[in-house]
Design an enzyme around this catalytic site. Structure first.
Site, PDB file in Angstrom:
ATOM      1  N   LYS A 175       0.841  -1.197   0.000  1.00 19.93           N
ATOM      2  CA  LYS A 175       0.000   0.000   0.000  1.00 19.93           C
ATOM      3  C   LYS A 175       0.879   1.252   0.000  1.00 19.93           C
ATOM      4  CE  LYS A 175      -1.595   1.369   3.912  1.00 19.93           C
ATOM      5  NZ  LYS A 175      -2.300   1.791   5.152  1.00 19.93           N
ATOM      6  N   ARG A 178       2.429   6.029  -2.894  1.00 20.83           N
ATOM      7  CA  ARG A 178       3.506   6.998  -3.164  1.00 20.83           C
ATOM      8  C   ARG A 178       3.787   7.073  -4.656  1.00 20.83           C
ATOM      9  NH1 ARG A 178       4.536   5.296   1.917  1.00 20.83           N
ATOM     10  NH2 ARG A 178       5.915   6.391   3.369  1.00 20.83           N
ATOM     11  N   GLY A 197      -4.727   7.263   5.130  1.00 21.13           N
ATOM     12  CA  GLY A 197      -3.698   8.223   5.543  1.00 21.13           C
ATOM     13  C   GLY A 197      -2.647   8.414   4.461  1.00 21.13           C
ATOM     14  N   ARG A 236      -7.856  11.602  13.028  1.00 21.50           N
ATOM     15  CA  ARG A 236      -6.416  11.332  12.881  1.00 21.50           C
ATOM     16  C   ARG A 236      -5.694  12.665  12.655  1.00 21.50           C
ATOM     17  NH1 ARG A 236      -5.823   6.401   8.743  1.00 21.50           N
ATOM     18  NH2 ARG A 236      -3.672   6.493   9.470  1.00 21.50           N
ATOM     19  N   SER A 284       3.721  11.091  13.397  1.00 24.41           N
ATOM     20  CA  SER A 284       3.564  10.232  12.228  1.00 24.41           C
ATOM     21  C   SER A 284       4.637  10.617  11.228  1.00 24.41           C
ATOM     22  CB  SER A 284       2.181  10.422  11.613  1.00 24.41           C
ATOM     23  OG  SER A 284       2.158   9.861  10.316  1.00 24.41           O
ATOM     24  N   SER A 285       5.308   9.623  10.671  1.00 24.87           N
ATOM     25  CA  SER A 285       6.334   9.920   9.666  1.00 24.87           C
ATOM     26  C   SER A 285       5.690  10.336   8.350  1.00 24.87           C
ATOM     27  CB  SER A 285       7.226   8.702   9.459  1.00 24.87           C
ATOM     28  OG  SER A 285       6.466   7.671   8.857  1.00 24.87           O
ATOM     29  N   GLN A 286       4.373  10.157   8.267  1.00 21.61           N
ATOM     30  CA  GLN A 286       3.698  10.512   7.008  1.00 21.61           C
ATOM     31  C   GLN A 286       3.732  12.013   6.737  1.00 21.61           C
ATOM     32  OE1 GLN A 286      -0.215   8.825   6.604  1.00 21.61           O
ATOM     33  NE2 GLN A 286       0.525   6.734   6.842  1.00 21.61           N
ATOM     34  N   ASP A 292       3.841  -1.460  11.821  1.00 19.93           N
ATOM     35  CA  ASP A 292       2.652  -2.204  11.384  1.00 19.93           C
ATOM     36  C   ASP A 292       2.817  -3.701  11.609  1.00 19.93           C
ATOM     37  OD1 ASP A 292       1.533   0.148  10.739  1.00 19.93           O
ATOM     38  OD2 ASP A 292       1.557  -0.148   8.567  1.00 19.93           O
ATOM     39  N   LYS A 329      -3.232   5.289  14.564  1.00 17.64           N
ATOM     40  CA  LYS A 329      -3.426   4.621  13.276  1.00 17.64           C
ATOM     41  C   LYS A 329      -4.920   4.447  13.004  1.00 17.64           C
ATOM     42  CE  LYS A 329       0.910   4.011  12.268  1.00 17.64           C
ATOM     43  NZ  LYS A 329       1.661   3.575  11.141  1.00 17.64           N
ATOM     44  N   HIS A 375      -7.872  -3.179   9.137  1.00 14.06           N
ATOM     45  CA  HIS A 375      -7.481  -4.380   8.391  1.00 14.06           C
ATOM     46  C   HIS A 375      -6.469  -5.240   9.133  1.00 14.06           C
ATOM     47  CE1 HIS A 375      -3.936  -1.978   6.610  1.00 14.06           C
ATOM     48  NE2 HIS A 375      -4.507  -1.228   7.523  1.00 14.06           N
ATOM     49  N   ARG A 376      -5.504  -4.573   9.792  1.00 11.46           N
ATOM     50  CA  ARG A 376      -4.430  -5.357  10.426  1.00 11.46           C
ATOM     51  C   ARG A 376      -4.927  -6.111  11.661  1.00 11.46           C
ATOM     52  NH1 ARG A 376      -0.736  -5.005   7.157  1.00 11.46           N
ATOM     53  NH2 ARG A 376      -0.283  -3.088   6.069  1.00 11.46           N
TER      54      ARG A 376
END
Ligand code: DC
Length: 676
Positions: free
Chosen positions: A25, A30, A98, A126, A177-179, A336, A363, A410-411
């Site tokens: 994902k 990206r 995200g 978030r 968040s590294s995002q 994750d 998350k 999902h996880r």
């Protein structure tokens, strides 16, 4: 496939085989954004098809990019915007993605144009304030539509590249968040008329995801300079996008399989066994050399006891130590995949502690709380802190059957499927299983392709009854509702009768052995809504009144019934089976979890059949239909072997006055769900 409120997993006992994993994902989204920002076309191979990538693709379409998707070939071709807004304004829905929300916010703020970005309720919880603050330092015009610090966002008109304040370093927090940093790194080359410096405030978390970003930028022609750290290595505090940086399409780019998704199958290899000894799970699409940080999960899995070998694009995992070894690990680099460790901890020889995982709290859901709650439901002792989780497995006799809440995450759903290997052999219910669609829509199909359960553990729901009682229709709907396989056993007899007549064999006792021999090797296949006999599509042919009558005749021959037993048993496969016929509950699956005998008055059944035929344009009379139906009932219920009758433990449903939906509801109400 699983459009159902829950999926019941029976106790699983073995795991062996090969799985090909879907694309990552993080890489997919990206790459899609980079392809959209550069000039020219980019073909993205092995693109993940999931909720989050669909969100991104839809956003790119709305923004004016050319988007062509070939789902079968798992490929998309994106015609980029070349750094110019493709549309003056757009309202974009980001779902809970995200990986779409953050980078698009940065890209659109720099691209110019007016945009509104919103998502599902959880997305609006978030945080995004740190990214917005960073973009505001540049002079970008961004407003919060709802709560300060959270989406939805309104991104204002272009302030013009020349007005952007690019001289001072842009400061962004890296500890939530590294995002946010990823978003800036992906978007800033759009405006790199001079060197642009980004300074990370606080300790950067999830560094491997930044590595992915930097490596993908490189593939698109952008090199980011990293200041060296104290030990002389490229550091994580200060990044420079060099003046004149420009996205250049690589033309074609391949997406690695998702390393976080690989973690479930790595764990499976470490936990499972197969009949002849240790399991062996081969994973295709991602190897030890992956650019994804979560691939380092293999080190953690090895520490817990997994034996893992690998090469470019593949891994092989077998069980090593058993029970698994409890560990105490800093998991900041594999946020994750570390969730999978929490479930592996249920099979460990002591208490496992996973540290430095504060990012779990922001998350898809608060993952520390979620993992703690659900592990406790299974019987584990769990301590949770602001940034750690500690799991002590239940004693063998303390495991409890549980309904796992999945929090639209999902996880959580994928992780807890692994709990079905518990030594107490209690079943595990996964609520809202379709939430796996976020990253791995076919997860459960992939799981069932490599795990095994003893036949007795696989639940069966039988629906027997006379012709035209509606059992076939109800059974098919119930199967779909439970996510189970479906066996229409009547079709077996119908096909056998057809094959006999095509071979010139009259359906008489003298031909019993010859017809039985044919039945034993029938080349029958059920494909979605089609029934195939060899290469012949016999779907309609076996549905005529005459075919039904012939089926009834052929089914009275004991050797033929015997010949079809094995074929019918083969339908009992994970995660479960709904079988409809005459002797499902009495003869074929006497140990079924639930047996329903569905019936209706002869008059009602004749009326239903009449309506059916008339709607297909086939002429019929009510009286003759009723006579035929009663003749069939008589033969089916008076034959010597496996006569039509309710099993002693069957629940009888007279649906003379019920609709299909009401009958389905009645059957589902009887379904015990968790099988004990
Ligand atoms: O359910 P159906 O109408 O498609 O079944 C056709 C015939 O096959 C039915 O009249 C009797 C026979 N049959 C059977 O004997 N045992 C079953 N399990 C299913 C069908």
């Amino acid at each position: 496939m699983f459009d159902i409120p829950f999926l019941d997993l029976p106790a699983l006992s073995s795991a062996t085989g090969t799985v090909a994993l879907p694309g990552s994902k993080s890489i997919s989204n990206r790459v899609l954004l980079l392809a959209a920002l550069c000039e020219g076309s980019t073909t993205v191979q092995d693109l993940l098809d999931s909720d989050d990538t669909r969100v991104m693709l839809e956003a790119l379409r709305q923004l004016g990019c050319g988007v062509e998707v070939d789902e079968k070939a798992r490929r998309a071709t994106i015609k980029g915007l070349g750094g110019e807004p493709g549309t003056p304004s757009a309202k974009l829905f980001m779902g809970n993605a995200g990986t779409a929300m953050r980078p698009l916010t940065a890209a659109l703020a720099l691209l110019g144009g007016q945009y509104e970005l919103s998502g599902v309720a959880r997305m609006h919880e978030r945080p995004i304030g740190d990214l917005v603050d960073a973009l505001r330092q540049l002079g970008c015009d961004i407003e919060y539509v709802g709560n300060e610090g959270y989406p939805p966002l309104r991104i204002g008109g272009s302030i013009g590249t020349s007005a952007l304040k690019l001289d001072a370093p842009i400061r962004v927090r890296g500890d939530v968040s590294s995002q946010f940093l990823t978003a800036l790194l992906l978007a800033l080359p759009l405006v790199a008329s001079k060197d642009i410096v980004i300074e990370v405030v606080g300790e950067l978390i999830s560094k491997p995801y930044i590595s992915i970003t930097l490596q993908l930028l490189q593939r698109f022609g952008v090199t980011v300079k990293r200041d060296l750290d104290a030990s002389g290595q490229p550091g994580w505090q200060r990044f420079t996008i060099l003046a004149g940086s420009n996205y250049r399409t690589p033309g074609s780019i391949h997406v690695e399989a998702d390393a976080s998704s690989a973690s479930y199958f790595i764990a499976l290899g470490a936990i499972g066994t197969c009949r002849n000894g240790p399991s062996s799970i081969r994973i295709e699409g991602v190897g030890e050399d992956s650019i994804q940080g979560d691939i380092r999960f293999i080190d953690a899995a090895r520490q817990m006891g997994a034996q893992i070998t690998g090469g470019p694009n593949w891994l092989e995992v077998t069980r090593g130590s058993w029970p698994l070894k409890a560990v105490d690990l800093d998991c900041n680099h594999i946020p994750d995949a570390a969730m999978t460790l929490a479930v592996m901890a249920l099979y460990a020889d002591g208490t496992t502690t996973l540290r430095n995982i504060a990012s779990w709290r922001v998350k898809e859901t608060d993952r520390i709380a979620a993992m703690a709650n659900e592990c406790r439901k299974l019987g584990a002792t769990v301590v949770e802190g602001a940034d750690f989780i500690q799991v002590t497995p239940p004693a063998i006799d303390k495991w409890t059957a549980a309904s796992i809440h999945t929090y639209d995450d999902h996880r959580v759903a994928m992780c807890f499927s692994l709990a079905a290997f518990n030594p107490a052999k209690v079943p595990v219910r996964i609520e809202d299983p379709k939430c796996v669609a976020k990253t791995f829509p076919d997860y459960f199909e992939a799981l069932f392709s490599v795990v095994g359960a003893s036949k007795q553990q696989i639940p069966v729901l039988c629906i027997d009854g006379p012709t035209a009682s509606g059992k076939g229709t109800v059974a098919a709907v119930v199967a779909k509702a439970l996510g189970y396989h479906f066996l229409d056993s009547g079709a077996m007899y119908r096909i056998t009768a057809l094959a006999a007549s095509q071979a010139g064999l009259d359906i008489v006792p003298a031909n019993e052995q010859a017809i039985a021999a044919m039945a034993r090797t029938l080349p029958v296949r059920f494909e979605d809504t089609k029934v195939m006999l060899g290469l012949q599509d016999v779907t309609d042919m076996i549905r005529t009144e005459e075919a039904g009558m012939n089926a009834s005749k052929v089914s009275a021959l004991p050797a033929v019934r015997d010949a079809l037993v094995h074929l019918q048993h083969s339908f009992r496969a994970l995660p479960g089976l709904v079988a409809d016929g005459r002797d499902m509950g009495t003869v074929i699956f006497p140990d079924a979890t639930l047996k329903v005998f569905m019936t209706a008055s002869a008059q009602k059944r004749a009326e239903r059949r009449y309506k059916q035929l008339i709607s297909k344009g086939i002429s019929a009379t009510l009286d003759s239909l009723r006579a035929d139906l009663e003749a069939r009932d008589l033969r089916d219920s008076t034959r010597a072997v496996a006569p039509l009758k309710p099993a002693v433990d069957a629940k009888v449903l007279d649906n003379s006055d019920l609709s299909i939906e009401e009958s389905v509801k009645a059957v589902l109400n009887w379904w015990p769900g968790l099988v004990h």
